[in-house]
Design an enzyme around this catalytic site. Structure first.
Site, PDB file in Angstrom:
ATOM      1  N   ASP A 108       0.865  -1.183   0.000  1.00 32.30           N
ATOM      2  CA  ASP A 108       0.000   0.000   0.000  1.00 32.30           C
ATOM      3  C   ASP A 108       0.895   1.224   0.000  1.00 32.30           C
ATOM      4  O   ASP A 108       1.986   1.213   0.574  1.00 32.30           O
ATOM      5  CB  ASP A 108      -0.912   0.000   1.227  1.00 32.30           C
ATOM      6  CG  ASP A 108      -2.016  -1.031   1.136  1.00 32.30           C
ATOM      7  OD1 ASP A 108      -2.410  -1.380   0.012  1.00 32.30           O
ATOM      8  OD2 ASP A 108      -2.481  -1.486   2.192  1.00 32.30           O
ATOM      9  N   ASP A 124      -6.746  -0.889  -4.821  1.00 30.46           N
ATOM     10  CA  ASP A 124      -7.819  -0.523  -3.891  1.00 30.46           C
ATOM     11  C   ASP A 124      -8.680   0.597  -4.471  1.00 30.46           C
ATOM     12  O   ASP A 124      -9.915   0.563  -4.368  1.00 30.46           O
ATOM     13  CB  ASP A 124      -7.240  -0.066  -2.551  1.00 30.46           C
ATOM     14  CG  ASP A 124      -6.465  -1.152  -1.831  1.00 30.46           C
ATOM     15  OD1 ASP A 124      -6.722  -2.345  -2.089  1.00 30.46           O
ATOM     16  OD2 ASP A 124      -5.597  -0.803  -1.013  1.00 30.46           O
TER      17      ASP A 124
END
Length: 184
Positions: A108, A124
């Site tokens: 991430d 995402d």
């Protein structure tokens, strides 16, 4: 639906390239002051780090969800917005699944600085935008989902009131004529 697969492939490519770039950087880089920063973290769980440490299990769940979603979506003749939404979700799911199987964690990188929120990645974002678009298509274009746009012929209602007699269409035998249920 096939001509839209390039969208899913593009999401996966951009996602994987962004993750490779992020892994090569050290520290946090402010992209937009007070708004967005590039901060590389390893997420062994799913959204908001739920189920941390279970990357392989989440990878298998992702693979099953991708397969089930593909099977369900093939039943419908989706409009352009729904197709784009489905491909964004597919690309996002595949991008994160690749990380779970190859790295054992999801990379991430995007940190919203103006609000206390989870750090996220391109996959995402694609999943979220795809889900919002899909919800909008369900609400604004319900005919795509009520059987009218179905690729398979919709099943007739099980009860038919044609020619003033009640008959079950599901049975292979024709409906009995009036009074034939009484044996003489």
């Amino acid at each position: 639906m096939r001509k839209y697969y390039w969208i899913a492939a593009l999401v996966v490519i951009i996602d994987q390239l962004a993750k490779q770039l992020c892994l090569s950087l050290t520290g946090s880089i402010t992209l937009i002051p007070g708004v967005l920063a590039l901060t590389c973290v390893q997420n062994t769980g799913m959204a908001f780090s739920l189920f941390s440490g279970r990357a392989w299990g989440l990878g298998v769940v992702s693979a099953v969800c991708i397969l089930l979603g593909w099977v369900l979506l093939r039943r419908y003749k989706l409009g352009p917005v729904s197709r784009i939404a489905a491909m964004l979700m597919l690309g996002g799911a595949v991008g994160n699944m690749i990380d779970r199987f190859l790295r054992g964690y999801v990379v991430d990188m995007f940190e919203a600085l103006f609000v206390d929120f989870a750090i996220f990645n391109v996959a995402d974002a694609a999943l979220t935008v795809g889900a919002v678009l899909m919800a909008a298509s369900l609400l604004l274009c319900p005919k795509e989902w009520d059987g009218i746009g179905c690729t398979k012929r919709p099943r007739p209602h099980p009860f038919s009131f044609a020619d003033n007699s009640l008959s079950l269409r599901a049975s292979s035998q024709p409906a009995p004529s009036r009074g034939s249920w009484i044996r003489a």
